[in-house]
Design an enzyme around this catalytic site. Structure first.
Site, PDB file in Angstrom:
ATOM      1  N   CYS A 109       0.834  -1.203   0.000  1.00  0.00           N
ATOM      2  CA  CYS A 109       0.000   0.000   0.000  1.00  0.00           C
ATOM      3  C   CYS A 109       0.871   1.257   0.000  1.00  0.00           C
ATOM      4  CB  CYS A 109      -0.938   0.096   1.202  1.00  0.00           C
ATOM      5  SG  CYS A 109      -1.949  -1.346   1.441  1.00  0.00           S
ATOM      6  N   ARG A 153       3.027   0.473  -5.358  1.00  0.00           N
ATOM      7  CA  ARG A 153       2.979  -0.233  -4.071  1.00  0.00           C
ATOM      8  C   ARG A 153       1.704  -1.061  -3.903  1.00  0.00           C
ATOM      9  NH1 ARG A 153       6.737   1.652  -0.625  1.00  0.00           N
ATOM     10  NH2 ARG A 153       5.609   0.721   1.089  1.00  0.00           N
ATOM     11  N   TRP A 161      -2.914  -2.453  -1.565  1.00  0.00           N
ATOM     12  CA  TRP A 161      -2.649  -3.843  -1.945  1.00  0.00           C
ATOM     13  C   TRP A 161      -3.340  -4.669  -0.877  1.00  0.00           C
ATOM     14  CZ3 TRP A 161       0.026  -8.172   0.012  1.00  0.00           C
ATOM     15  CH2 TRP A 161       0.279  -9.191  -0.926  1.00  0.00           C
ATOM     16  N   ASN A 208      -0.738   1.387   5.977  1.00  0.00           N
ATOM     17  CA  ASN A 208       0.019   0.430   5.177  1.00  0.00           C
ATOM     18  C   ASN A 208       0.611  -0.584   6.142  1.00  0.00           C
ATOM     19  OD1 ASN A 208       1.839  -0.952   3.544  1.00  0.00           O
ATOM     20  ND2 ASN A 208       3.367   0.679   3.626  1.00  0.00           N
ATOM     21  N   GLY A 209       0.182  -1.831   6.054  1.00  0.00           N
ATOM     22  CA  GLY A 209       0.717  -2.857   6.962  1.00  0.00           C
ATOM     23  C   GLY A 209      -0.371  -3.836   7.350  1.00  0.00           C
ATOM     24  N   GLU A 239      15.558 -15.943 -13.506  1.00  0.00           N
ATOM     25  CA  GLU A 239      15.098 -14.555 -13.588  1.00  0.00           C
ATOM     26  C   GLU A 239      14.258 -14.339 -14.850  1.00  0.00           C
ATOM     27  OE1 GLU A 239      14.777 -12.158 -11.725  1.00  0.00           O
ATOM     28  OE2 GLU A 239      14.665 -10.379 -12.987  1.00  0.00           O
ATOM     29  N   LYS A 243      10.404 -13.094 -14.829  1.00  0.00           N
ATOM     30  CA  LYS A 243       9.939 -11.913 -15.562  1.00  0.00           C
ATOM     31  C   LYS A 243       8.735 -12.258 -16.415  1.00  0.00           C
ATOM     32  CE  LYS A 243      11.372  -9.493 -13.886  1.00  0.00           C
ATOM     33  NZ  LYS A 243      12.348  -9.392 -12.855  1.00  0.00           N
ATOM     34  N   GLU A 291       5.515 -13.116 -14.185  1.00  0.00           N
ATOM     35  CA  GLU A 291       4.890 -12.045 -13.395  1.00  0.00           C
ATOM     36  C   GLU A 291       4.206 -10.977 -14.237  1.00  0.00           C
ATOM     37  OE1 GLU A 291       7.314  -9.553 -10.827  1.00  0.00           O
ATOM     38  OE2 GLU A 291       9.010  -9.725 -12.175  1.00  0.00           O
ATOM     39  N   HIS A 331      16.474 -34.953 -15.702  1.00  0.00           N
ATOM     40  CA  HIS A 331      15.991 -35.532 -14.438  1.00  0.00           C
ATOM     41  C   HIS A 331      14.491 -35.306 -14.245  1.00  0.00           C
ATOM     42  CE1 HIS A 331      20.066 -36.519 -13.348  1.00  0.00           C
ATOM     43  NE2 HIS A 331      20.428 -35.287 -13.659  1.00  0.00           N
ATOM     44  N   LYS A 388       5.099  -3.420  -5.790  1.00  0.00           N
ATOM     45  CA  LYS A 388       6.534  -3.231  -5.940  1.00  0.00           C
ATOM     46  C   LYS A 388       7.278  -3.508  -4.642  1.00  0.00           C
ATOM     47  CE  LYS A 388      10.165  -1.942  -8.209  1.00  0.00           C
ATOM     48  NZ  LYS A 388      10.661  -2.975  -9.137  1.00  0.00           N
TER      49      LYS A 388
HETATM   50  O1  M6R Z   1      12.653  -4.748  -3.157  1.00  0.00           O
HETATM   51  P1  M6R Z   1      13.199  -6.133  -3.164  1.00  0.00           P
HETATM   52  O2  M6R Z   1      14.372  -6.284  -4.070  1.00  0.00           O
HETATM   53  O3  M6R Z   1      13.519  -6.638  -1.789  1.00  0.00           O
HETATM   54  O4  M6R Z   1      12.043  -7.009  -3.729  1.00  0.00           O
HETATM   55  C1  M6R Z   1      12.142  -8.398  -3.816  1.00  0.00           C
HETATM   56  C2  M6R Z   1      11.063  -8.979  -4.691  1.00  0.00           C
HETATM   57  O5  M6R Z   1       9.795  -8.672  -4.178  1.00  0.00           O
HETATM   58  C3  M6R Z   1      11.144  -8.471  -6.125  1.00  0.00           C
HETATM   59  O6  M6R Z   1      12.391  -8.709  -6.682  1.00  0.00           O
HETATM   60  C4  M6R Z   1      10.066  -9.141  -6.987  1.00  0.00           C
HETATM   61  O7  M6R Z   1      10.330 -10.495  -7.117  1.00  0.00           O
HETATM   62  C5  M6R Z   1       9.960  -8.463  -8.357  1.00  0.00           C
HETATM   63  N1  M6R Z   1       8.595  -8.279  -8.704  1.00  0.00           N
HETATM   64  C6  M6R Z   1      10.592  -9.242  -9.439  1.00  0.00           C
HETATM   65  O8  M6R Z   1      10.502  -8.621 -10.665  1.00  0.00           O
END
Ligand code: M6R
Length: 614
Positions: free
Chosen positions: A2, A27, A74, A100-101, A487, A491, A494, A510, A609
């Protein structure tokens, strides 16, 4: 997660809050809302959906006033709908809150308040908190600040809150524990926000509240910060912000993600500027220099991180072990914090986080500190909680990353970690002089090579057209490029919602090889350096099962070209630094696929984020 925004001063609060919420929408974007005091009453507007939806519905209402606050959500407790949107009002209608929390003990508190006659309209923990504050205020006839403090001492959980009382409309009470909160200090005005982006055009002075601190932010009175637990006063530390407006706007790109992908040549340079001196054969990083002995005496390095940052940690494991010969373990912060890990005083823990606010990583840091380890942070956001919680650290200097999918954070994290590995190797003598100098020179060339790798954009778009409707996708890599495969898959899943998995290429036999048929696209990372011949064999295995191969190869490659259905060429570099280049076409491929599928690239569903909840 949030985002929260507040304003008190002489300007109209509405445009400041709306603009601020748009900047904080990364956020969370399940719902949005705001509240203003117009001189006689509170004016509330909130809705499920995005800030633009809030703007639409707010056109119907007159929203004037010089004090107000807003929220972009969020969802944690309660589905995303209008009622669960913030701000929330207390039963009397006098108090308004944004939060937020998570209030973990909201259920027993709610039960108790219901017994005392309170009625709840939403399913949120936040509505419980605002009514708890009201109850405390009424019972002991307290001023709002004191009531907030007493209530927060009954609460278990995490919060950054703003609370406002319409009967006392010249102050906003703010408090934080576990979720970030910045106060922008202007001339006769204050701004409150989850990060400084909502107020950078108004002031470059900011105070970041620490955990367990609260403040009464009011006009014509000194800003006082207190410890929530014992009421002791804390001296406000006003920090000068380095952020500028251009950094947080799209600058002509369709999406922040694309802008951030294309920023990588310049931000990688920013990351090593003043630290890497290839001509002198030097790496100078203050946080490392000041603690060099700790690193050199470390029995092992434990890296804690989440998501993309965890992938950068995996790349770092390979680089540090190879260059500096120090044993490295990489842990998901969320697992580390709950599994009673063995941590010794001689361990160095490196916490990697773009946002510097990830709750699991913060908790892992706290645990490592309790066990006596030296904790070093690699963060992007200056002044973030992780950068303050760690004993020392190095910023990545990537500039604000707004797109929810991490791109430039990944490559700048690897750059920082590679520099650390090189500095340690130099001190330990674990690399030959000529190798050390060669790596410094290669690192210095990376920004230009990333710029060249960005030239694969059209090719990535063309391949995206072909595979945009695939339901699944595999990513394979070996050695340094195994984490890049993970990675690449993250990407894609997500932002495009295509199911994707990353594997070490040799693990295929395997189990996962059973998935291969003519419908399965397989992205293989096959640069010339590293385990090239082995990867070629893996490609052959896929080819003989009719899988569709998209290969990322070094410029001039001929062998893989003969086998693969599609190739994307990147410049040559050393094996250890190759993730900085191989990841670029994978970022572009995911981006184009997501755009073609009509997905919201910068704000993918269900994500945020900054993950400030566990
Ligand atoms: O802010 P951070 O690097 O600690 O965040 C970690 C993950 O939440 C972040 O990398 C997330 O996996 C991204 N959406 C990946 O693109």
């Amino acid at each position: 997660m949030c985002g929260i925004v507040g304003y008190i001063g002489f300007r109209e609060a509405y445009p400041i809050i709306i603009k601020g919420l748009k900047r904080l929408e990364y956020r969370g974007y399940d719902s949005a809302g705001l509240i203003l005091f117009d001189g006689s009453d509170l004016k509330l507007s909130k809705t499920k959906g995005k800030v633009s939806d809030l703007e639409d519905i707010s056109k119907e209402i007159t929203l004037n006033g010089n004090i107000g606050m807003g929220h972009t959500r969020w969802a944690t407790h309660g589905v995303p709908n209008d009622v669960n949107s913030h701000p929330h009002l207390s039963n009397s209608g006098n108090l308004a809150i944004i939060h937020n929390g998570i209030i973990e003990n909201y259920a027993p508190l709610k039960k108790e308040l219901i017994k005392r006659g309170y009625i709840f309209h939403s399913d949120t923990d936040t509505e419980v908190l605002v009514n708890l504050i009201e109850e405390v205020q009424k019972k002991d006839n307290l001023k709002l600040g004191k009531a907030v403090q007493v209530a927060l001492n009954q609460v278990v959980g995490a919060y950054a809150i703003c609370v406002f009382d319409k009967k006392n409309p010249d102050e906003i009470i703010v408090a934080r524990l576990g979720s970030p909160l910045a106060i922008g200090v202007g001339e006769n005005e204050f701004f409150i926000a989850s990060d400084a982006s909502p107020f950078i055009e108004y002031t470059s002075n900011a105070i970041y509240l620490e955990d367990e601190e609260m403040a009464v932010v009011g006009l014509n009175k000194p800003l006082k910060i207190r410890k929530i637990k014992d009421d002791s006063l804390v001296d406000p530390y006003v920090q000068e912000l380095k952020m500028n407006l251009e950094q947080i706007e799209k600058g002509g790109y369709d999406h922040f993600m694309l802008k951030e992908i294309f920023e990588q040549p310049s931000v990688i340079k920013d990351t090593y500027r003043g630290r890497l001196h290839a001509n002198l054969g030097l790496i100078q990083m203050a946080g490392v220099e000041d603690n060099l002995e700790k690193f050199l005496n470390a029995e092992r390095i434990v890296i804690v991180a989440c998501g993309t940052s965890w992938h950068a940690g995996l790349v770092a494991e390979y680089i540090i072990e190879e260059f500096a010969r120090i044993s490295v373990e990489v842990e998901y912060a969320s697992e580390f914090r709950y599994r009673n890990p063995i941590i010794n005083k001689n361990d160095v823990v490196i916490a990697i986080s773009q946002s510097g606010e990830t709750a699991d990583t913060l908790a892992a840091i706290k645990l490592a500190k309790e066990k006596g380890a030296f904790v070093f942070g690699v963060c992007n956001v200056v002044g973030s909680s992780i950068s303050r919680e760690t004993h020392a650290g190095a910023y990545t200097h990537a500039g604000p990353e707004i797109g929810v999918a991490s791109t430039k954070a990944f490559t700048t994290q690897i750059t920082v970690l590679a520099m650390i590995a090189l500095r340690l190797a130099k001190a330990k003598g674990t690399l030959t002089n000529s190798d050390f100098h060669r790596y410094l020179q290669e690192l210095e060339l990376i920004p230009d090579k990333v710029a060249e790798a960005l030239g694969t954009n059209d090719k990535a778009k063309e391949i995206a057209t072909i595979f945009k409707d695939a339901p699944n996708c595999l990513y394979l890599g070996r050695g340094y490029n195994f984490p890049v495969a993970l990675e690449g898959a993250l990407k894609l899943k997500e932002i495009s919602y295509i199911h994707a998995e990353g594997y070490p290429a040799a693990e295929m036999k395997h189990g996962p090889i059973a998935l291969i048929d003519e419908h399965m696209p397989v992205v293989v990372i096959a640069p010339k350096q590293g385990h090239y011949d082995k990867v070629v064999s893996n490609i052959q295995e896929i080819k003989s099962r009719s899988g569709k191969i998209i290969a990322v190869v070094t410029k001039g490659d001929t062998q893989v070209r003969e086998l693969a259905d599609y190739v994307i060429e990147i410049p040559d570099t050393s094996d250890a630094l190759s993730p900085l280049l191989t990841t670029i076409p994978l970022q572009l491929l995911s981006y184009h696929i997501a755009v073609m599928r009509g997905c919201n690239v910068d704000q993918p569903r269900n994500l945020a984020k900054s993950v400030t909840v566990e």
